[in-house]
Write an enzyme that holds these catalytic residues in place. Structure first.
Site, PDB file in Angstrom:
ATOM      1  CG  LEU A 200     -25.588   6.289 -11.274  1.00  0.00           C
ATOM      2  CD1 LEU A 200     -26.529   7.166 -10.445  1.00  0.00           C
ATOM      3  CD2 LEU A 200     -24.612   5.557 -10.350  1.00  0.00           C
ATOM      4  CG  HIS A 201     -26.056  -0.101 -15.674  1.00  0.00           C
ATOM      5  ND1 HIS A 201     -24.758   0.302 -15.678  1.00  0.00           N
ATOM      6  CD2 HIS A 201     -26.038  -1.445 -15.820  1.00  0.00           C
ATOM      7  CE1 HIS A 201     -23.973  -0.739 -15.840  1.00  0.00           C
ATOM      8  NE2 HIS A 201     -24.715  -1.825 -15.925  1.00  0.00           N
ATOM      9  NE  ARG A 202     -22.638  -2.911 -11.970  1.00  0.00           N
ATOM     10  CZ  ARG A 202     -22.565  -3.712 -13.020  1.00  0.00           C
ATOM     11  NH1 ARG A 202     -23.381  -4.726 -13.152  1.00  0.00           N
ATOM     12  NH2 ARG A 202     -21.653  -3.553 -13.933  1.00  0.00           N
TER      13      ARG A 202
END
Ligand code: UD1
Length: 364
Positions: A200-202
């Site tokens: 997860l990085h958005r």
């Protein structure tokens, strides 16, 4: 013909590697590799160069992190000087990161031809910084090399001259095809036999603490029944509650090198992600992918592949994950021209641009 490639961030590296290799064997081609330095941690950059066999960059612009304007502007100022000194015939830009758009705009204004690799993808969501980068890059590019035919349709709809558009397939899959056998061997001993892999990085998922907390709670309840491996991007790491007590079966890892991550993807029961590239890699590998986003610029991974958009509602993610764990995963097929040969097709197309340059010069 002098081709100058510009890369900056982790997802660019697996795309440039096959193109550099394909062009290396073509006669009369000189290549320059510029790293903007958007990603600079060894785990986000150097290890990818090493594993993908990418030569050391000829130039590193060392732009580092910053706001979008700071990062984009710094790339622009520094790349302008490089282009004036090196005078390439073509600048090749990759994907949709800030470095891609910055280099494309500066090249176009200097009258240098721009080739965009991975052109035409659209999420139709302008709150995503990458969507703005894609729209602008494609408007100024002279050659638009697309990974799937939905991308051709998007470009035509935006009024791009059809003679500039070439469907070449997914070049990132070239790196996967080449390195998968070694990746399978590099899965560390002691890796659980059944696990869910998470990334997860958005900004839309991790920048707001409440949204991140909701997603993290799903991961924690998932870890009651199954092992969860979560390599954490620096953007996400900075926002996770450092005092939280994590369940025993949820492993927070540092960002993984290409080979190790690919090996883990291939063996995962399911992948939960908000990355673009991982939606494509899982489709190629036939591994179920649950994408924690409301939309995707890679719809072919949903229509043909193993990808399911679950949005950011934790109940949908939990339900879809249950389906997979109970043995009902989504099945798919590989999209056309995701075959490991896109680098060669891209090299062919870049060289047609050379003929075009020569013809134009002799016309003048
Ligand atoms: C960028 C891309 C995104 C891509 C992602 C892959 C843009 C707009 N976004 O997002 O499309 O999916 O890369 O990772 O170009 N940081 C480090 N070390 C690094 C790099 C970054 O610690 O080597 C930290 C910094 O705190 C930085 C933050 O991560 O501020 C975000 O980095 P940045 O390059 O701005 O965006 P990404 O979230 O990585």
């Amino acid at each position: 013909m002098h081709i100058l490639h510009v890369v900056g961030a982790r997802p660019n590296f697996m795309k440039v590697a096959p193109v550099l290799r394909a062009l290396k064997n073509r006669q009369g081609v000189t290549q320059t590799l510029v790293h903007t330095g958007q990603h600079y941690d060894p785990a986000m950059s150097a290890v990818f160069f090493e594993q993908l066999g990418i030569p050391n960059p000829d130039i590193n612009l060392a732009v580092g992190s910053g706001t979008h304007a700071q990062q984009t502007a710094t790339v622009m100022v520094r790349i302008e000087q490089v282009l004036q000194e090196r005078t390439p015939d073509v600048v090749a830009v990759y994907g949709d990161v800030n470095s891609t758009m910055a280099a494309a705009v500066v090249s176009a204004k200097l009258g240098v031809r721009v080739a965009h690799i991975e052109a035409g993808l659209r999420s139709f969501d302008r709150t995503m910084p990458e969507e703005i980068n894609r729209l602008i890059t494609d408007q100024v590019a002279d050659l638009l090399l697309t990974p799937s035919q939905d991308a051709d349709a998007n470009l035509l709809r935006e009024g791009i001259d059809p003679s500039k558009i070439r469907f070449v397939g997914n070049v990132m899959i070239d790196s996967l095809v080449r390195l998968l056998p070694e990746a399978i061997r590099s899965v560390p001993a002691g890796t659980p036999s059944r696990y869910v892999l998470v990334t997860l990085h958005r900004p839309s998922n991790v920048d707001d603490c409440n949204t991140l907390e909701r997603l993290v709670s799903v991961l924690c309840s998932m870890a009651k029944d199954t092992d969860v491996l979560f390599p954490v991007h620096p953007r996400t790491r900075a926002r996770l509650n450092s005092t939280r007590k994590w369940p025993e079966r949820l492993s927070l890892l540092d960002p993984l090198p290409y080979m190790e991550f690919l090996g883990l993807q291939q063996r995962a029961i399911a992948v939960v992600t908000d990355s673009g590239g991982i939606q494509e890699e899982t489709t190629y590998l036939g591994v179920p992918c649950l994408t924690v986003r409301e939309n995707t610029e890679r719809p072919i991974t949903v229509t043909m592949g193993t990808n399911t958009l679950v949005g950011t509602d934790p109940t949908v993610l939990t339900q879809e994950l249950e389906n997979v764990l109970q043995g009902n995963p989504k099945r798919g097929v590989r999209p056309p021209l995701w075959d490991g040969c896109s680098g060669e097709r891209i090299a062919d197309q870049l060289l047609t641009l050379d003929t075009h340059c020569v013809e134009q010069r002799s016309d003048n």
